[in-house]
Write an enzyme that holds these catalytic residues in place. Structure first.
Site, short mmCIF file in Angstrom:
data_model
loop_
_atom_site.label_atom_id
_atom_site.label_comp_id
_atom_site.label_asym_id
_atom_site.label_seq_id
_atom_site.Cartn_x
_atom_site.Cartn_y
_atom_site.Cartn_z
N GLY A 68 -84.42 20.65 27.94
CA GLY A 68 -83.52 21.53 28.68
C GLY A 68 -82.80 22.51 27.78
O GLY A 68 -82.17 23.46 28.23
N CYS A 107 -91.02 17.97 29.52
CA CYS A 107 -92.13 17.13 30.01
C CYS A 107 -93.39 17.96 30.21
O CYS A 107 -94.50 17.53 29.86
CB CYS A 107 -91.73 16.45 31.31
SG CYS A 107 -91.04 17.58 32.54
N ARG A 127 -92.53 19.39 40.39
CA ARG A 127 -91.73 18.61 41.35
C ARG A 127 -90.38 19.32 41.52
O ARG A 127 -89.84 19.92 40.58
CB ARG A 127 -91.55 17.16 40.88
CG ARG A 127 -90.82 16.98 39.54
CD ARG A 127 -89.33 16.81 39.70
NE ARG A 127 -88.64 16.57 38.46
CZ ARG A 127 -88.10 17.51 37.71
NH1 ARG A 127 -88.22 18.79 38.03
NH2 ARG A 127 -87.43 17.20 36.61
N HIS A 140 -95.38 16.35 38.22
CA HIS A 140 -95.90 17.72 38.17
C HIS A 140 -97.42 17.65 38.11
O HIS A 140 -97.98 16.67 37.60
CB HIS A 140 -95.47 18.45 36.90
CG HIS A 140 -94.01 18.47 36.60
ND1 HIS A 140 -93.07 19.06 37.41
CD2 HIS A 140 -93.32 18.01 35.52
CE1 HIS A 140 -91.87 18.96 36.84
NE2 HIS A 140 -91.99 18.33 35.71
#
Ligand code: NAD
Length: 360
Positions: A125, A155, A186, A237
């Protein structure tokens, strides 16, 4: 699982690890670290008393407050939790801190870590610019050896790196690969009630999306671009990936599958034979084999969705967003502490220790 009691008996040889931010990623990293025989959890932080504190207490991880503020520290005691102090107290007993705070919050913490003389590992992030160094196990473990701080990429970037780095290494002499990918993301993690979309497909209108180019922070010789859409699911995902291979690559669909079968943390299964044809069944598989939280650290590649046509490779892969970065954080600790220079040796050590508490 190794808790602090086991760890304390070997404290002289163990890498002392603190987790700042015991949320989705933090609680998973804590368990993976505690399972290793060369590192120990010396503390985890929470911002305020909440049910996450119960989990830390049950696991035997010393609880600290994210802040040094006396009133906030006292609130833990008032709620019935033993709090060992603020962030500075935790840092005073750490060799390395894993910053698992929400995205973009980590920047404020870096200065505190530097002042405490503690090495730090951030998450995806945060921007690469924060640390100037990023990490995935297969791409650039060596580049991270002995560094003071790094960022384990997101990820999605971790997932791309797992399957693209071995391809790039094979094709490097012939001129390298060129990649286009579509990230089908997602919408939210299962525990998030505040995010969406819940009934829409939402394109990321920043083109290209940051995901593909982020791979270049760990492997700058991969030519890659990406588009992204968010869809109403919480579990995984999916990446739809097109790779142009250089002439003379010498690969076939079968040899690419063999390459990935020999790559740590890549799981290949045939969708038609296993009837695992969607992310729902992939996650059911993870639960069936007893993985904690239903996690899947491996990148899932559908064997029958891989096809090399001429010099163009097509494939799909599924990413369990909450867990693929967990073993990378453990390897990143060894890189920063310069305790294992071979990424494959670190990955083998990490994965076999995790496997002891993590199902089949
Ligand atoms: P989260 O919201 O589940 O957990 C974050 C934790 O940090 C919470 O317990 C929160 O209370 C605490 N916190 C809040 N402010 C803080 C501060 N100033 N200092 C320290 N802790 C603070 O978030 P998450 O999903 O675990 O994400 C953490 C990081 O990992 C982010 O950078 C995120 O982008 C990255 N990441 C998340 C996922 C995922 O799917 N959840 C996957 C890969 C990477």
């Amino acid at each position: 699982m190794g808790g602090p009691l086991r760890a304390m008996s070997k404290a002289d040889v163990m890498i002392r690890v603190g987790i700042n931010g015991y949320g989705t990623i933090g609680k998973r990293v804590a368990d993976a670290v505690a399972a290793q025989d060369d590192m120990q959890i010396v503390g985890v932080t929470k911002t305020s008393p909440s049910f996450g504190c119960d989990l830390a207490v049950r696991k035997g991880y010393p609880l600290f407050c994210t802040f040094d503020d006396a009133e906030r520290i006292a609130a833990f005691g008032q709620a019935g939790y033993e709090c060992h102090g603020g962030l500075s107290d935790m840092l005073s007993v750490c060799d390395v801190v894993i910053d698992c705070s929400p995205g973009k919050v980590g920047a404020q913490n870096l200065e505190i870590y530097r002042q405490s003389g503690v090495k730090s590992i951030f998450q995806g992030g945060e921007k690469h610019a924060l640390t100037g160094l990023s990490y995935t196990s297969s791409a650039n473990h060596a580049e991270n050896l002995g560094a003071d701080c790094t960022r384990v990429v997101s990820c999605n970037t971790t997932g791309l790196s797992r399957t693209l780095v071995p391809l790039q290494e094979h094709c490097l002499e012939a001129g390298g690969i060129s990649v286009n990918c579509v990230m089908i993301r997602r919408a939210a993690d299962p525990g998030d009630s505040g995010k969406g979309p819940i009934n829409a497909i939402k394109p990321v209108l920043k083109v290209p999306s940051h995901h593909g180019p982020d791979v270049m922070t760990v492997r700058n010789d991969i030519d890659i671009t990406s588009l992204a859409v968010a869809v109403p699911t919480t579990i995984m995902h999916v990446h739809a990936i097109t790779v142009t291979l250089p002439q003379g690559h010498g690969l076939s669909t079968e040899s690419i599958l063999d390459m990935w079968k020999n790559t740590p943390r890549v799981l290949i299964m045939n969708g038609a034979n296993t009837r695992i044809t969607s992310t729902a069944e992939v996650m059911e598989l993870a639960r069936d084999i007893g993985r904690t939280w239903g996690d899947l650290h491996e990148i899932f590649v559908w064997e029958d969705g891989v096809s090399l046509q001429g010099d163009t490779l097509y494939y799909f892969q599924a990413i369990h967003q909450e867990s693929d970065v967990i073993p990378e954080n453990v390897d990143a600790i060894r890189a920063l502490m310069d305790s294992e220079s071979d990424w494959k040796a670190s990955a083998a050590k990490t994965d076999s220790a995790i496997a002891r508490f993590n199902g089949l």
